[in-house]
Write an enzyme that holds these catalytic residues in place. Sequence first.
Site, PDB file in Angstrom:
ATOM      1  N   PRO A 185      -2.059  -8.915   1.827  1.00 45.47           N
ATOM      2  CA  PRO A 185      -0.824  -8.625   1.143  1.00 45.47           C
ATOM      3  C   PRO A 185      -0.206  -7.027   1.092  1.00 45.47           C
ATOM      4  CG  PRO A 185      -2.538  -9.292  -0.345  1.00 45.47           C
ATOM      5  CD  PRO A 185      -3.240  -9.245   1.047  1.00 45.47           C
ATOM      6  N   ASP A 357      -3.051  -2.605   0.291  1.00 45.49           N
ATOM      7  CA  ASP A 357      -3.574  -4.166   0.293  1.00 45.49           C
ATOM      8  C   ASP A 357      -3.631  -4.315  -1.054  1.00 45.49           C
ATOM      9  OD1 ASP A 357      -5.123  -6.499   0.124  1.00 45.49           O
ATOM     10  OD2 ASP A 357      -6.399  -5.931   2.085  1.00 45.49           O
ATOM     11  N   HIS A 358      -2.790  -5.233  -1.602  1.00 45.92           N
ATOM     12  CA  HIS A 358      -2.786  -5.823  -3.060  1.00 45.92           C
ATOM     13  C   HIS A 358      -3.788  -6.494  -3.441  1.00 45.92           C
ATOM     14  CE1 HIS A 358      -0.736  -5.811  -6.824  1.00 45.92           C
ATOM     15  NE2 HIS A 358       0.581  -5.870  -6.477  1.00 45.92           N
ATOM     16  N   ARG A 359      -4.811  -7.027  -2.644  1.00 45.24           N
ATOM     17  CA  ARG A 359      -6.168  -7.558  -3.091  1.00 45.24           C
ATOM     18  C   ARG A 359      -6.668  -6.870  -3.917  1.00 45.24           C
ATOM     19  NH1 ARG A 359      -8.234  -9.988   2.299  1.00 45.24           N
ATOM     20  NH2 ARG A 359      -7.733  -7.932   3.026  1.00 45.24           N
ATOM     21  N   MET A 360      -6.960  -5.484  -3.699  1.00 43.73           N
ATOM     22  CA  MET A 360      -7.726  -4.660  -4.167  1.00 43.73           C
ATOM     23  C   MET A 360      -7.184  -3.325  -4.872  1.00 43.73           C
ATOM     24  SD  MET A 360      -9.832  -3.558  -0.841  1.00 43.73           S
ATOM     25  CE  MET A 360      -8.750  -4.355   0.638  1.00 43.73           C
TER      26      MET A 360
END
Length: 385
Positions: A185, A357-360
């Site tokens: 994302p 990367d919005h996951r991390m």
Amino acid sequence: MAEVILMPRLSDTMEEGTVVKWHKNIGDKILEGDILAEIETDKAIQEFEAESNSTLLYIGIKEGESAPVNSLLAILGSEHEDISSLLKEINEKEKEINEKEKEINEKEKEINEKRIFVSPLAKKIAFDKGISLEKIKGTVNNGRIIKKDIEKYYKKKKLNSNEVDHSHMRKIISKRLINSKIESPHYSLFIEIIMDNLIKLRNSINEKKNLNKISFNDLIVKASAIAIKENPKINSSWTEKSILYHNNINIGIAVALEDGLIVPVINNVEKKSLRQISFEIKEKVIKAKKNKIQSNDLEGSTFTVSNLGMFGIDSFTSIINQPNSCILSVGSIKKKPIINNDKIVIGNTTKFTLTCDHRMIDGAVGSDYLKSLKNLLQKPLNILI
């Protein structure tokens, strides 16, 4: 006894290879360590060495041809050794595999064409020319496609376009970029940084004679590593079970080639001097442009810098180079009016974009990184300390 040599897996992501050049001909004697062929992987062109003394008895993949990993590349053995039975066995296995694949493809094709009315001749012509029947509008009863419809479409397509087959590198790039966009994302943060002090520092460094010149990109790469050290969450990768935080800062440098983009990696940037970094970047860029770079030069990056400033681009966003969590996009240095101590003066600025990367990487983490980078580039003596 004859030895079957298969297309090797020369990188962790390699699925197929292309034989760029054979250095030996059938019948040539080979010594251990001799270069048999040059093979293009999804990352670079590599030399493939012989592991024992032998004779080249058979070539399975010709120059310019591509084949999946573990396809028959060559057969080595003793001089004048009879390999006819071995070839027959290999061919029978390949024929069996091909027939199964053909059966699967035909079933898929029947499903795809289930609702398309087409004459057998038109269907054959479309298949031979690689034309999707879904793009053709039939002109007879019930929209049935006939030979005339295929020929009309093909002629129009030829007049309006110049068709060039995808290169091996371009296909791999396409696959990776799509996967990155789907799996990560993406979001981007933008910042404009005053570069006047960095320009003065670079000019001062490059005044020294008999030394290689330092580029703005060298300084930005070094500053990027220091900013990562101050914000270690940036130096991470996503795995199925956890977030992997890397101890070493390995920065990939995006390099544009005629046929695509590759990313040579400078390892342990935080531990190297500015001149070491500059030397390695120049060396690997030259190797990349001469197709001499090795796969291990392209692996292990934890962060990527993509600089289009030299092409006059003001600002841009990049697609994350997985498994990195971020990529920094660097625009050109522009002279413009800026406000300094409540006065309008002429200065030099550059726009930077951090795609995350919005996951991390949350917005606050990315913003802190850009704040550190800004402080370093506006007070650049800290880059040299």
